[in-house]
Design an enzyme around this catalytic site. Structure first.
Site, PDB file in Angstrom:
ATOM      1  N   ASP A  51      -1.470   5.809  -3.384  1.00  0.00           N
ATOM      2  CA  ASP A  51      -0.669   6.767  -4.139  1.00  0.00           C
ATOM      3  C   ASP A  51       0.459   7.341  -3.291  1.00  0.00           C
ATOM      4  O   ASP A  51       0.501   7.167  -2.067  1.00  0.00           O
ATOM      5  CB  ASP A  51      -1.553   7.927  -4.617  1.00  0.00           C
ATOM      6  CG  ASP A  51      -2.666   7.484  -5.537  1.00  0.00           C
ATOM      7  OD1 ASP A  51      -2.453   6.524  -6.297  1.00  0.00           O
ATOM      8  OD2 ASP A  51      -3.749   8.105  -5.494  1.00  0.00           O
ATOM      9  N   TYR A 109     -11.354   4.499   4.144  1.00  0.00           N
ATOM     10  CA  TYR A 109     -10.307   5.516   4.202  1.00  0.00           C
ATOM     11  C   TYR A 109     -10.721   6.604   5.182  1.00  0.00           C
ATOM     12  O   TYR A 109     -11.898   6.962   5.271  1.00  0.00           O
ATOM     13  CB  TYR A 109     -10.098   6.169   2.831  1.00  0.00           C
ATOM     14  CG  TYR A 109      -9.278   5.362   1.858  1.00  0.00           C
ATOM     15  CD1 TYR A 109      -7.908   5.561   1.747  1.00  0.00           C
ATOM     16  CD2 TYR A 109      -9.882   4.423   1.030  1.00  0.00           C
ATOM     17  CE1 TYR A 109      -7.153   4.829   0.836  1.00  0.00           C
ATOM     18  CE2 TYR A 109      -9.135   3.689   0.119  1.00  0.00           C
ATOM     19  CZ  TYR A 109      -7.775   3.897   0.030  1.00  0.00           C
ATOM     20  OH  TYR A 109      -7.036   3.167  -0.870  1.00  0.00           O
TER      21      TYR A 109
END
Length: 270
Positions: A51, A109
Protein backbone atom coordinates in the site's frame (compact mmCIF):
# COMPACT_ATOMS: atom_id res chain seq x y z
CA UNK A 1 13.67 -16.20 -20.64
CA UNK A 2 12.21 -15.49 -17.22
CA UNK A 3 14.10 -13.04 -15.01
CA UNK A 4 13.47 -12.43 -11.31
CA UNK A 5 14.49 -9.18 -9.63
CA UNK A 6 14.86 -8.24 -5.98
CA UNK A 7 13.52 -4.74 -5.36
CA UNK A 8 13.89 -2.25 -2.51
CA UNK A 9 11.92 0.97 -2.28
CA UNK A 10 10.93 3.80 0.00
CA UNK A 11 7.17 3.48 0.10
CA UNK A 12 6.69 7.01 1.42
CA UNK A 13 7.53 8.31 -2.04
CA UNK A 14 4.81 6.34 -3.87
CA UNK A 15 1.09 5.64 -4.01
CA UNK A 16 1.59 1.94 -3.41
CA UNK A 17 2.92 -0.76 -5.71
CA UNK A 18 0.23 -1.39 -8.32
CA UNK A 19 0.33 0.63 -11.55
CA UNK A 20 -2.15 3.52 -11.72
CA UNK A 21 -3.10 6.03 -14.44
CA UNK A 22 -1.27 8.81 -12.59
CA UNK A 23 1.97 6.81 -12.76
CA UNK A 24 3.05 7.52 -9.18
CA UNK A 25 3.55 3.91 -8.09
CA UNK A 26 6.54 1.63 -7.69
CA UNK A 27 5.40 -0.64 -10.52
CA UNK A 28 5.03 2.34 -12.85
CA UNK A 29 8.55 3.56 -12.11
CA UNK A 30 10.08 0.09 -12.35
CA UNK A 31 8.43 -0.79 -15.65
CA UNK A 32 9.36 2.61 -17.08
CA UNK A 33 13.00 2.01 -16.12
CA UNK A 34 12.97 -1.51 -17.55
CA UNK A 35 11.52 -0.23 -20.82
CA UNK A 36 14.17 2.49 -21.03
CA UNK A 37 16.95 -0.03 -20.49
CA UNK A 38 15.52 -2.83 -22.65
CA UNK A 39 14.05 -0.52 -25.32
CA UNK A 40 10.89 -2.63 -25.27
CA UNK A 41 7.94 -2.67 -22.84
CA UNK A 42 8.25 -5.28 -20.07
CA UNK A 43 5.43 -6.24 -17.72
CA UNK A 44 6.31 -7.31 -14.18
CA UNK A 45 4.52 -9.72 -11.85
CA UNK A 46 5.05 -8.99 -8.15
CA UNK A 47 5.14 -11.21 -5.08
CA UNK A 48 2.88 -8.93 -3.08
CA UNK A 49 1.33 -5.52 -3.71
CA UNK A 50 2.11 -3.01 -0.98
CA UNK A 51 0.00 0.00 0.00
CA UNK A 52 0.86 3.68 -0.05
CA UNK A 53 3.62 4.36 2.48
CA UNK A 54 4.64 0.71 2.93
CA UNK A 55 8.30 0.00 2.22
CA UNK A 56 9.89 -2.90 0.37
CA UNK A 57 13.13 -4.53 1.49
CA UNK A 58 12.62 -7.98 0.01
CA UNK A 59 10.11 -7.46 -2.78
CA UNK A 60 10.40 -9.88 -5.71
CA UNK A 61 9.15 -9.54 -9.28
CA UNK A 62 9.53 -11.51 -12.48
CA UNK A 63 9.18 -10.72 -16.16
CA UNK A 64 9.65 -12.57 -19.44
CA UNK A 65 11.95 -11.37 -22.21
CA UNK A 66 13.66 -12.57 -25.37
CA UNK A 67 16.60 -10.23 -24.82
CA UNK A 68 20.00 -11.81 -24.26
CA UNK A 69 21.68 -9.65 -21.62
CA UNK A 70 24.31 -10.27 -18.98
CA UNK A 71 22.34 -10.98 -15.81
CA UNK A 72 23.84 -8.22 -13.66
CA UNK A 73 23.24 -5.70 -16.43
CA UNK A 74 19.56 -5.86 -15.49
CA UNK A 75 20.57 -4.47 -12.09
CA UNK A 76 22.89 -1.70 -13.27
CA UNK A 77 20.93 -0.84 -16.40
CA UNK A 78 17.54 -0.63 -14.70
CA UNK A 79 18.88 1.32 -11.73
CA UNK A 80 20.27 3.93 -14.10
CA UNK A 81 16.68 4.91 -14.95
CA UNK A 82 15.15 4.58 -11.47
CA UNK A 83 14.69 7.39 -8.93
CA UNK A 84 16.78 7.31 -5.76
CA UNK A 85 13.82 5.87 -3.85
CA UNK A 86 13.83 2.56 -5.78
CA UNK A 87 16.66 0.15 -6.55
CA UNK A 88 17.03 -3.30 -8.06
CA UNK A 89 19.18 -5.36 -5.67
CA UNK A 90 19.73 -8.50 -7.72
CA UNK A 91 18.69 -10.28 -10.91
CA UNK A 92 18.48 -14.02 -11.54
CA UNK A 93 17.36 -16.19 -14.47
CA UNK A 94 14.52 -18.47 -13.45
CA UNK A 95 12.81 -21.53 -14.93
CA UNK A 96 9.36 -21.07 -16.43
CA UNK A 97 7.93 -22.79 -13.37
CA UNK A 98 8.90 -19.83 -11.17
CA UNK A 99 6.19 -17.28 -10.43
CA UNK A 100 6.89 -14.31 -8.16
CA UNK A 101 3.46 -14.53 -6.54
CA UNK A 102 2.26 -18.10 -6.82
CA UNK A 103 5.58 -19.82 -6.10
CA UNK A 104 5.89 -17.98 -2.78
CA UNK A 105 4.92 -19.97 0.29
CA UNK A 106 5.35 -17.28 2.94
CA UNK A 107 5.79 -13.55 3.50
CA UNK A 108 7.38 -11.68 6.38
CA UNK A 109 6.62 -8.10 7.38
CA UNK A 110 8.40 -6.00 9.99
CA UNK A 111 6.98 -2.97 11.76
CA UNK A 112 9.19 -0.42 13.51
CA UNK A 113 7.29 1.58 16.14
CA UNK A 114 8.84 4.59 17.89
CA UNK A 115 7.47 4.94 21.44
CA UNK A 116 8.21 8.40 22.82
CA UNK A 117 6.25 11.41 24.13
CA UNK A 118 7.55 13.53 21.23
CA UNK A 119 7.62 12.50 17.58
CA UNK A 120 10.92 12.50 15.71
CA UNK A 121 11.04 14.29 12.33
CA UNK A 122 14.06 12.14 11.47
CA UNK A 123 11.82 9.07 11.51
CA UNK A 124 8.98 10.53 9.46
CA UNK A 125 7.86 7.92 6.96
CA UNK A 126 10.36 5.38 8.32
CA UNK A 127 8.76 4.31 11.59
CA UNK A 128 5.36 4.44 13.20
CA UNK A 129 4.97 6.58 16.31
CA UNK A 130 2.94 6.49 19.49
CA UNK A 131 3.32 8.88 22.41
CA UNK A 132 1.95 6.66 25.19
CA UNK A 133 3.72 3.75 26.95
CA UNK A 134 3.03 0.20 25.77
CA UNK A 135 2.82 -3.07 27.69
CA UNK A 136 4.96 -5.47 25.65
CA UNK A 137 3.87 -8.57 27.57
CA UNK A 138 0.20 -7.75 27.01
CA UNK A 139 0.82 -7.40 23.27
CA UNK A 140 2.66 -10.73 23.19
CA UNK A 141 -0.21 -12.41 25.02
CA UNK A 142 -2.71 -10.90 22.60
CA UNK A 143 -0.65 -11.96 19.59
CA UNK A 144 -0.68 -15.56 20.78
CA UNK A 145 -4.43 -15.72 20.09
CA UNK A 146 -3.79 -15.05 16.41
CA UNK A 147 -1.27 -17.77 15.65
CA UNK A 148 -2.48 -20.57 13.40
CA UNK A 149 -4.86 -20.96 10.48
CA UNK A 150 -7.91 -18.73 10.93
CA UNK A 151 -10.54 -16.70 9.15
CA UNK A 152 -9.04 -13.20 9.42
CA UNK A 153 -12.12 -11.34 8.15
CA UNK A 154 -11.92 -8.98 11.14
CA UNK A 155 -8.57 -7.74 9.84
CA UNK A 156 -9.20 -7.35 6.11
CA UNK A 157 -10.10 -4.12 4.34
CA UNK A 158 -13.36 -3.63 2.47
CA UNK A 159 -11.29 -3.39 -0.74
CA UNK A 160 -9.57 -6.75 -0.23
CA UNK A 161 -9.69 -8.93 -3.35
CA UNK A 162 -8.41 -12.15 -1.79
CA UNK A 163 -10.51 -15.19 -2.68
CA UNK A 164 -10.50 -16.37 0.93
CA UNK A 165 -10.02 -14.69 4.32
CA UNK A 166 -8.42 -17.86 5.69
CA UNK A 167 -4.68 -17.45 6.19
CA UNK A 168 -2.05 -19.21 8.27
CA UNK A 169 -0.23 -16.82 10.59
CA UNK A 170 2.94 -18.61 11.66
CA UNK A 171 4.52 -16.11 13.98
CA UNK A 172 4.28 -12.69 15.62
CA UNK A 173 7.34 -11.43 17.49
CA UNK A 174 7.41 -8.35 19.71
CA UNK A 175 10.82 -6.99 20.69
CA UNK A 176 11.75 -3.74 22.45
CA UNK A 177 15.05 -1.98 21.79
CA UNK A 178 15.40 1.42 23.43
CA UNK A 179 12.52 3.65 22.38
CA UNK A 180 11.47 1.23 19.63
CA UNK A 181 9.16 -1.76 19.66
CA UNK A 182 9.79 -4.03 16.66
CA UNK A 183 7.11 -6.40 15.39
CA UNK A 184 7.55 -9.32 13.02
CA UNK A 185 4.62 -10.96 11.22
CA UNK A 186 5.15 -14.17 9.23
CA UNK A 187 2.35 -15.95 7.33
CA UNK A 188 1.66 -17.91 4.18
CA UNK A 189 -0.04 -14.77 2.84
CA UNK A 190 -1.74 -11.62 4.11
CA UNK A 191 -5.02 -9.91 3.35
CA UNK A 192 -5.22 -6.27 2.26
CA UNK A 193 -4.39 -4.06 5.29
CA UNK A 194 -4.13 -7.18 7.48
CA UNK A 195 -0.80 -6.32 9.12
CA UNK A 196 -1.79 -2.71 9.76
CA UNK A 197 -5.11 -3.83 11.24
CA UNK A 198 -3.32 -6.34 13.46
CA UNK A 199 -0.96 -3.55 14.52
CA UNK A 200 -3.90 -1.33 15.44
CA UNK A 201 -5.29 -4.05 17.70
CA UNK A 202 -1.96 -4.93 19.31
CA UNK A 203 -1.25 -1.28 20.08
CA UNK A 204 -4.74 -0.88 21.56
CA UNK A 205 -4.00 -3.79 23.91
CA UNK A 206 -0.54 -2.41 24.66
CA UNK A 207 -2.07 0.91 25.69
CA UNK A 208 -4.40 -0.87 28.11
CA UNK A 209 -7.60 -0.12 26.24
CA UNK A 210 -8.48 -3.83 26.01
CA UNK A 211 -7.32 -7.03 27.72
CA UNK A 212 -5.17 -9.48 25.78
CA UNK A 213 -8.00 -11.98 25.28
CA UNK A 214 -10.08 -9.28 23.55
CA UNK A 215 -8.18 -10.12 20.39
CA UNK A 216 -9.50 -13.69 20.51
CA UNK A 217 -13.04 -12.29 20.47
CA UNK A 218 -12.23 -9.96 17.58
CA UNK A 219 -10.81 -12.87 15.58
CA UNK A 220 -13.80 -15.10 16.31
CA UNK A 221 -16.27 -12.34 15.40
CA UNK A 222 -15.11 -12.18 11.75
CA UNK A 223 -16.28 -8.58 11.59
CA UNK A 224 -13.98 -5.67 10.69
CA UNK A 225 -16.07 -3.34 12.88
CA UNK A 226 -14.94 -5.22 15.98
CA UNK A 227 -11.25 -4.43 15.47
CA UNK A 228 -9.26 -1.27 16.14
CA UNK A 229 -8.63 1.33 13.41
CA UNK A 230 -6.01 0.62 10.76
CA UNK A 231 -2.57 1.65 12.01
CA UNK A 232 -0.29 4.03 10.09
CA UNK A 233 1.76 2.63 7.21
CA UNK A 234 4.98 4.50 7.99
CA UNK A 235 6.85 1.76 9.86
CA UNK A 236 5.75 -1.24 7.78
CA UNK A 237 8.29 -3.13 5.66
CA UNK A 238 7.86 -6.15 3.39
CA UNK A 239 11.05 -7.85 4.53
CA UNK A 240 11.07 -11.32 3.01
CA UNK A 241 9.24 -13.53 0.54
CA UNK A 242 9.85 -17.25 0.97
CA UNK A 243 10.27 -19.58 -2.03
CA UNK A 244 11.15 -23.27 -2.41
CA UNK A 245 14.89 -23.90 -2.16
CA UNK A 246 15.02 -25.14 -5.75
CA UNK A 247 14.72 -21.53 -6.97
CA UNK A 248 17.64 -20.28 -4.83
CA UNK A 249 16.15 -16.80 -4.49
CA UNK A 250 18.74 -14.42 -2.96
CA UNK A 251 17.98 -13.10 0.55
CA UNK A 252 16.75 -9.58 1.19
CA UNK A 253 19.34 -6.94 2.11
CA UNK A 254 18.09 -5.90 5.55
CA UNK A 255 21.21 -3.84 6.26
CA UNK A 256 19.77 -0.84 4.47
CA UNK A 257 17.71 0.28 7.49
CA UNK A 258 19.07 1.68 10.80
CA UNK A 259 17.61 -1.12 12.94
CA UNK A 260 18.83 -3.92 10.67
CA UNK A 261 20.72 -5.63 13.50
CA UNK A 262 17.43 -6.20 15.34
CA UNK A 263 15.75 -7.59 12.26
CA UNK A 264 18.71 -9.70 11.19
CA UNK A 265 18.52 -11.42 14.57
CA UNK A 266 14.91 -12.30 13.76
CA UNK A 267 15.85 -14.57 10.86
CA UNK A 268 12.92 -14.31 8.42
CA UNK A 269 13.55 -17.84 7.19
CA UNK A 270 13.51 -19.50 10.61
Amino acid sequence: MRIALGIQYDGAAFCGWQAQPHGKTVQDRLEHALAEFARVPLHTTVAGRTDTGVHGLGQVVHFDTDLDREVFSWVRGTNAFLPSTVAVQWAKPMPETFHARFSAFERTYYYALYVHPVRSPMLAGRAGWIHTPLDDDAMRAAAAHLIGEHDFSSFRSSECQSKTPVKHLYQIDVRRVGHFVHFRFRANAFLHHMVRNLMGCLVAVGRGRYPADWLADVLAGRDRNLAAPTFMADGLYLAHVGYPAEFAVPPAQLGSVPWSSVWADLDPQS
